[in-house]
Scaffold this active site. Structure first.
Site, PDB file in Angstrom:
ATOM      1  N   ASN A  10      66.887 118.921 -11.143  1.00  0.00           N
ATOM      2  CA  ASN A  10      67.858 119.781 -11.240  1.00  0.00           C
ATOM      3  C   ASN A  10      66.683 120.876 -11.421  1.00  0.00           C
ATOM      4  OD1 ASN A  10      68.304 121.513 -13.709  1.00  0.00           O
ATOM      5  ND2 ASN A  10      68.104 119.886 -15.537  1.00  0.00           N
ATOM      6  N   HIS A  96      73.125 117.934 -21.402  1.00  0.00           N
ATOM      7  CA  HIS A  96      70.988 118.788 -21.188  1.00  0.00           C
ATOM      8  C   HIS A  96      70.757 119.097 -22.162  1.00  0.00           C
ATOM      9  CE1 HIS A  96      67.221 120.042 -20.043  1.00  0.00           C
ATOM     10  NE2 HIS A  96      67.862 119.544 -19.083  1.00  0.00           N
ATOM     11  N   GLU A 168      65.706 111.650 -22.317  1.00  0.00           N
ATOM     12  CA  GLU A 168      65.658 112.750 -21.621  1.00  0.00           C
ATOM     13  C   GLU A 168      64.251 113.345 -23.231  1.00  0.00           C
ATOM     14  OE1 GLU A 168      65.941 115.799 -18.488  1.00  0.00           O
ATOM     15  OE2 GLU A 168      66.510 115.878 -19.366  1.00  0.00           O
ATOM     16  N   GLY A 174      59.399 119.715 -19.899  1.00  0.00           N
ATOM     17  CA  GLY A 174      58.690 121.233 -19.564  1.00  0.00           C
ATOM     18  C   GLY A 174      57.816 121.312 -20.224  1.00  0.00           C
ATOM     19  N   SER A 213      59.095 115.574 -18.023  1.00  0.00           N
ATOM     20  CA  SER A 213      58.104 115.829 -17.358  1.00  0.00           C
ATOM     21  C   SER A 213      57.548 114.884 -16.286  1.00  0.00           C
ATOM     22  CB  SER A 213      56.750 115.656 -18.413  1.00  0.00           C
ATOM     23  OG  SER A 213      56.993 117.389 -18.725  1.00  0.00           O
ATOM     24  N   GLY A 234      62.640 118.124 -13.726  1.00  0.00           N
ATOM     25  CA  GLY A 234      62.683 119.341 -13.631  1.00  0.00           C
ATOM     26  C   GLY A 234      61.831 119.825 -12.435  1.00  0.00           C
ATOM     27  N   GLY A 235      60.511 120.197 -13.001  1.00  0.00           N
ATOM     28  CA  GLY A 235      59.345 121.051 -12.133  1.00  0.00           C
ATOM     29  C   GLY A 235      59.320 120.523 -10.757  1.00  0.00           C
TER      30      GLY A 235
HETATM   31  P1  PGA Z   1      60.844 118.516 -16.272  1.00  0.00           P
HETATM   32  O1  PGA Z   1      62.594 118.844 -16.486  1.00  0.00           O
HETATM   33  O2  PGA Z   1      60.379 117.706 -15.417  1.00  0.00           O
HETATM   34  O3  PGA Z   1      60.482 120.134 -16.017  1.00  0.00           O
HETATM   35  O4  PGA Z   1      60.287 117.985 -17.678  1.00  0.00           O
HETATM   36  C1  PGA Z   1      63.542 117.554 -16.780  1.00  0.00           C
HETATM   37  C2  PGA Z   1      64.923 118.266 -17.121  1.00  0.00           C
HETATM   38  O5  PGA Z   1      65.052 119.087 -18.166  1.00  0.00           O
HETATM   39  O6  PGA Z   1      65.747 117.155 -16.793  1.00  0.00           O
END
Ligand code: PGA
Length: 254
Positions: A10, A96, A168, A174, A213, A234-235
């Protein structure tokens, strides 16, 4: 039951078109065709047409991060399922937690979007998860149960092969603080049980991704849990090497 894992990136609102395309090229080049996971990217809308063209014929799929449910209309600033298809998307993220907490999405809007995605042959990945406050007050299961029941209410058939879920926990997104593999497995097992009440035995085939994460250091432990069928990243999806090592952590195929 063996379920093919999905590893989905994402990109959120982070990369310009050229930066997305470069990321896709590098991830594609790093795959050797033996990966067990289905790999997807969810870039910003601006990158969908060029991204879909670039990835045609590649093992990477592409989707939208959100959509509105109407096919067209006077809805300034929104994008429709038909437009996502037109731009080359095959998948879409729905509900989301950033959409729910920052943009007012509810279980009801999620339900309408899931219906619309299925009606337009878009494969939705429907995101659910509890906040820290909900977890600490012992309401995790009640929240997940409500999100599932409301979000999938009145679906005509059991479309379990046409959609996936992502668990999630909001406190893990994040923040660098992932759920432990045991916490993830416990939530995923509960979610599958709820889905079985709605969809019967077919729920055993439904993919439930973990998100929050996920990074190279924790991916293998999370993905080895029996009810964790992939990751929504995400990241760590913004860097080819880290995304590739998460894809590899999902194993090699037959
Ligand atoms: P993250 O984000 O891996 O940066 O925690 C996951 C997401 O929002 O789908």
């Amino acid at each position: 039951m063996s379920r093919q894992p999905i590893v989905a990136g994402n990109i959120k609102m982070f990369l310009t078109i050229e930066a997305c395309l470069e990321l896709f090229r590098q991830v594609w080049a790093g795959l050797n065709g033996k990966e067990r996971a289905q790999v997807l990217y969810f870039p910003p809308f601006t990158c969908l047409p060029d991204g879909a063209r670039l990835l045609a014929g590649s093992p990477l799929g592409i989707g939208g991060q959100n959509m509105y449910w109407a096919a067209e209309g006077a809805f300034t600033g929104e994008i429709s399922p038909r437009m996502l298809r037109d731009a080359g998307a095959s998948h879409v993220l729905i509900g989301h937690s950033e959409r729910r907490t920052l943009f007012g999405e509810t279980d009801e809007t999620v339900r309408r979007k899931v219906e619309a995605a299925l009606a337009h042959a878009l494969f939705p990945i429907v995101c659910i998860g509890e906040t820290l406050e909900e977890r600490e007050s012992g309401r995790t299961e009640a929240v997940l149960s409500r999100q599932i029941r409301q979000g999938f209410k009145e679906l005509d058939a059991a479309p379990v092969r046409s959609l996936a879920l992502a668990y999630e926990p909001v406190w893990a997104i994040g923040t660098g603080r992932n759920a432990t593999p045991e916490q993830a497995q416990e939530a995923h097992r509960f979610i599958r049980g709820e889905l079985a009440l709605l969809f019967g035995a077919e729920a055993a085939a439904l993919r439930i991704l973990y998100g929050g994460s996920v990074k190279p250091e924790n991916a293998a432990d999370l993905l080895s849990q029996p009810d964790v069928d992939g990751a929504l990243v995400g990241g760590a999806c913004l860097k080819p090497d880290s995304f590739l090592s998460i894809i590899r952590a999902a194993g090699v195929g037959d």
